[in-house]
Design a protein around this motif. Structure first.
Motif, PDB file in Angstrom:
ATOM      1  N   ALA A 153       0.835  -1.207   0.000  1.00 47.65           N
ATOM      2  CA  ALA A 153       0.000   0.000   0.000  1.00 47.65           C
ATOM      3  C   ALA A 153       0.865   1.250   0.000  1.00 47.65           C
ATOM      4  O   ALA A 153       0.561   2.231  -0.696  1.00 47.65           O
ATOM      5  CB  ALA A 153      -0.922  -0.019   1.223  1.00 47.65           C
ATOM      6  N   LYS A 154       1.968   1.222   0.754  1.00 46.45           N
ATOM      7  CA  LYS A 154       2.871   2.368   0.777  1.00 46.45           C
ATOM      8  C   LYS A 154       3.527   2.559  -0.584  1.00 46.45           C
ATOM      9  O   LYS A 154       3.714   3.698  -1.052  1.00 46.45           O
ATOM     10  CB  LYS A 154       3.939   2.149   1.852  1.00 46.45           C
ATOM     11  N   GLN A 155       3.873   1.451  -1.241  1.00 43.63           N
ATOM     12  CA  GLN A 155       4.485   1.551  -2.576  1.00 43.63           C
ATOM     13  C   GLN A 155       3.514   2.169  -3.579  1.00 43.63           C
ATOM     14  O   GLN A 155       3.911   3.002  -4.406  1.00 43.63           O
ATOM     15  CB  GLN A 155       4.929   0.165  -3.047  1.00 43.63           C
ATOM     16  N   ARG A 156       2.247   1.743  -3.525  1.00 45.64           N
ATOM     17  CA  ARG A 156       1.256   2.355  -4.429  1.00 45.64           C
ATOM     18  C   ARG A 156       1.118   3.846  -4.152  1.00 45.64           C
ATOM     19  O   ARG A 156       0.990   4.652  -5.105  1.00 45.64           O
ATOM     20  CB  ARG A 156      -0.084   1.654  -4.250  1.00 45.64           C
ATOM     21  N   GLU A 157       1.175   4.215  -2.898  1.00 44.56           N
ATOM     22  CA  GLU A 157       1.090   5.642  -2.574  1.00 44.56           C
ATOM     23  C   GLU A 157       2.298   6.395  -3.095  1.00 44.56           C
ATOM     24  O   GLU A 157       2.170   7.500  -3.662  1.00 44.56           O
ATOM     25  CB  GLU A 157       0.983   5.795  -1.050  1.00 44.56           C
ATOM     26  N   TYR A 158       3.498   5.805  -2.950  1.00 43.64           N
ATOM     27  CA  TYR A 158       4.704   6.460  -3.454  1.00 43.64           C
ATOM     28  C   TYR A 158       4.680   6.554  -4.985  1.00 43.64           C
ATOM     29  O   TYR A 158       5.119   7.573  -5.557  1.00 43.64           O
ATOM     30  CB  TYR A 158       5.937   5.680  -3.005  1.00 43.64           C
ATOM     31  N   ASP A 159       4.195   5.503  -5.661  1.00 43.70           N
ATOM     32  CA  ASP A 159       4.106   5.547  -7.124  1.00 43.70           C
ATOM     33  C   ASP A 159       3.182   6.666  -7.596  1.00 43.70           C
ATOM     34  O   ASP A 159       3.485   7.384  -8.562  1.00 43.70           O
ATOM     35  CB  ASP A 159       3.612   4.202  -7.655  1.00 43.70           C
ATOM     36  N   HIS A 160       2.055   6.821  -6.896  1.00 48.37           N
ATOM     37  CA  HIS A 160       1.131   7.895  -7.268  1.00 48.37           C
ATOM     38  C   HIS A 160       1.772   9.263  -7.034  1.00 48.37           C
ATOM     39  O   HIS A 160       1.687  10.160  -7.900  1.00 48.37           O
ATOM     40  CB  HIS A 160      -0.152   7.765  -6.440  1.00 48.37           C
ATOM     41  N   ASP A 161       2.447   9.433  -5.890  1.00 52.20           N
ATOM     42  CA  ASP A 161       3.092  10.722  -5.611  1.00 52.20           C
ATOM     43  C   ASP A 161       4.209  10.990  -6.621  1.00 52.20           C
ATOM     44  O   ASP A 161       4.402  12.143  -7.051  1.00 52.20           O
ATOM     45  CB  ASP A 161       3.652  10.720  -4.194  1.00 52.20           C
ATOM     46  N   THR A 162       4.928   9.935  -7.014  1.00 50.74           N
ATOM     47  CA  THR A 162       5.999  10.115  -8.000  1.00 50.74           C
ATOM     48  C   THR A 162       5.444  10.570  -9.346  1.00 50.74           C
ATOM     49  O   THR A 162       6.000  11.461 -10.000  1.00 50.74           O
ATOM     50  CB  THR A 162       6.767   8.796  -8.163  1.00 50.74           C
ATOM     51  N   ALA A 163       4.323   9.955  -9.762  1.00 47.40           N
ATOM     52  CA  ALA A 163       3.718  10.357 -11.035  1.00 47.40           C
ATOM     53  C   ALA A 163       3.262  11.810 -10.992  1.00 47.40           C
ATOM     54  O   ALA A 163       3.447  12.567 -11.958  1.00 47.40           O
ATOM     55  CB  ALA A 163       2.538   9.436 -11.359  1.00 47.40           C
ATOM     56  N   VAL A 164       2.697  12.218  -9.878  1.00 52.51           N
ATOM     57  CA  VAL A 164       2.252  13.611  -9.747  1.00 52.51           C
ATOM     58  C   VAL A 164       3.446  14.563  -9.803  1.00 52.51           C
ATOM     59  O   VAL A 164       3.413  15.606 -10.472  1.00 52.51           O
ATOM     60  CB  VAL A 164       1.452  13.781  -8.436  1.00 52.51           C
ATOM     61  N   LEU A 165       4.529  14.214  -9.096  1.00 55.87           N
ATOM     62  CA  LEU A 165       5.712  15.079  -9.089  1.00 55.87           C
ATOM     63  C   LEU A 165       6.370  15.147 -10.467  1.00 55.87           C
ATOM     64  O   LEU A 165       6.823  16.223 -10.897  1.00 55.87           O
ATOM     65  CB  LEU A 165       6.709  14.566  -8.050  1.00 55.87           C
ATOM     66  N   GLU A 190      11.539   6.210 -15.966  1.00 53.68           N
ATOM     67  CA  GLU A 190      10.444   7.175 -15.992  1.00 53.68           C
ATOM     68  C   GLU A 190      10.698   8.212 -17.056  1.00 53.68           C
ATOM     69  O   GLU A 190      11.773   8.852 -17.090  1.00 53.68           O
ATOM     70  CB  GLU A 190      10.319   7.866 -14.617  1.00 53.68           C
ATOM     71  N   GLU A 191       9.738   8.398 -17.956  1.00 57.29           N
ATOM     72  CA  GLU A 191       9.898   9.353 -19.045  1.00 57.29           C
ATOM     73  C   GLU A 191       9.317  10.686 -18.634  1.00 57.29           C
ATOM     74  O   GLU A 191       8.195  10.769 -18.144  1.00 57.29           O
ATOM     75  CB  GLU A 191       9.183   8.853 -20.302  1.00 57.29           C
ATOM     76  N   LEU A 192      10.135  11.739 -18.794  1.00 51.61           N
ATOM     77  CA  LEU A 192       9.686  13.093 -18.492  1.00 51.61           C
ATOM     78  C   LEU A 192       9.285  13.840 -19.739  1.00 51.61           C
ATOM     79  O   LEU A 192       8.587  14.841 -19.672  1.00 51.61           O
ATOM     80  CB  LEU A 192      10.806  13.873 -17.779  1.00 51.61           C
ATOM     81  N   SER A 193       9.747  13.387 -20.944  1.00 54.43           N
ATOM     82  CA  SER A 193       9.509  14.140 -22.168  1.00 54.43           C
ATOM     83  C   SER A 193       8.050  14.064 -22.542  1.00 54.43           C
ATOM     84  O   SER A 193       7.460  12.997 -22.570  1.00 54.43           O
ATOM     85  CB  SER A 193      10.366  13.577 -23.307  1.00 54.43           C
TER      86      SER A 193
END
Length: 352
Positions: A166-178, A265-268
């Motif tokens: 559950a913590k990993q899913r939360e971190y993945d979501h926060d990473t995508a937002v950032l 992770e792609e930023l372009s």
């Protein structure tokens, strides 16, 4: 000679009734005589004041209190008659009292009884549910006590694993937002400022509001912004020459095409689907270079596994994007090789 007739219960009752009637008549006659005497004495002695009237009433009450009460003889039917009359009176009054309709005390009592029964049923149902719950909890507690140490350890591991996922899913979501916010910041704000620094203008932050026409005009040797010589109503041929000059300047600074980034992770956000290189201005190319450089640095840091020496990447030149990351304390050059750059791992101690 005739046999004497036996006395029955009805004969005794009739005899008792006759005796009671004669006794009552005798008492009535006696009370009438007393009343007549009182009337004659009251007429002979006139009452002149309220005090005399009170004295007479007091004397009468005292005399009545001293006199013995009237009691019928033991076999008299008078008590039974009085009790029967009182019972009949109470029954009649009760029937009238109960016949008042919905607002009668009987109906109110019935409604109250129904409500109490409903509440009692609810309490019994609640008690049954609570007893069942207590039984379940006791069973669960007993089963937990009976579990072996290995079973408890496995259960704790499963709970810990679920929490980590559950913590990993939360971190993945926060990473995508950032990452999305970083891409928007680079494309909309940072790209033009990086392009201005590459074209000889002020460093990033020295000029905040930079337009595409300003970049097309260029900067002087002192870093001042030149006035744009491009006019909207220029002839097609002239406009083509300006675009060609801009494209030559882009090729001179950044090369024919920005370098491709590795996996991760792609930023372009601009992949250039079907677009010609002539449609890419200085700000777009600078933003793309910043995105690709940031992506390479992130991938290198992630694949290094905590090894600071393996987190360096090799850069072709000291670009404005690299200098900006170093000035921002986000990245650092290798102490002995200026062509190597890596992100600073903020989770570890800073290297000297």
């Amino acid at each position: 000679m005739d046999q004497p007739r036996s006395i029955t219960h009805d004969d005794l009752h009739a005899t008792y009734v006759q005796r009671s009637i004669r006794e009552l008549q005798h008492m009535v006659q006696r009370e009438e005589i007393i009343l007549a005497d009182l009337r004659r004495s009251a007429g002979a002695v006139p009452i002149t004041s309220a005090a005399a009237s009170l004295e007479i009433m007091t004397s009468a009450y005292q005399k009545a209190a001293r006199s013995a009460p009237f009691l019928p003889f033991p076999d008299s039917v008078l008590p039974a008659l009085l009790a029967l009359r009182k019972t009949h009176q109470v029954t009649a009054e009760s029937e009238v009292y109960l016949a008042k309709g919905p607002d009668s005390p009987l109906e109110k009592a019935r409604r109250g009884l129904a409500a109490d029964k409903a509440r009692l049923a609810d309490q019994q149902a609640l008690q049954t549910a609570l007893e069942a719950r207590v039984a379940d909890l006791r069973t669960a507690a007993e089963s937990r006590r009976s579990m072996t140490a290995e079973q408890r350890r496995r259960e704790q591991q499963q709970e810990t694993l679920a929490a980590l996922r559950a913590k990993q899913r939360e971190y993945d979501h926060d990473t995508a937002v950032l990452l999305k916010a970083l891409k928007e910041f680079i494309q909309e704000q940072l790209g033009p400022m990086l392009a201005a620094e590459e074209l000889g203008g002020p460093v990033v932050g020295g000029m905040v509001d930079i337009q595409t026409d300003d970049l097309a005009a260029g900067f002087s040797s002192q870093g001042k912004l030149r006035k744009s010589s491009h006019k909207p109503d220029a002839t097609p041929g002239t406009k083509g020459k300006q675009v060609d000059r801009r494209q030559r300047r882009i090729d001179e600074i950044w090369g024919k095409k920005p370098r491709d980034a590795g996996g991760g992770e792609e930023l372009s956000g601009d992949e250039g689907e079907g677009d010609d290189e002539e449609d890419r201005d200085e700000a777009t190319v600078a933003a793309a270079e910043m995105q690709e450089l940031t992506e390479e640095l992130l991938n290198a840091l992630a694949s290094a596994g905590g090894n600071s020496a393996a987190a360096y990447i090799t850069i072709a030149r000291e670009s404005a994007a690299a200098r900006f990351l170093v000035r921002s304390k986000v990245a650092q050059f290798h102490p002995r090789d200026a062509t190597k750059l890596r992100l600073i791992d903020f989770g570890r101690e800073l290297d000297d």
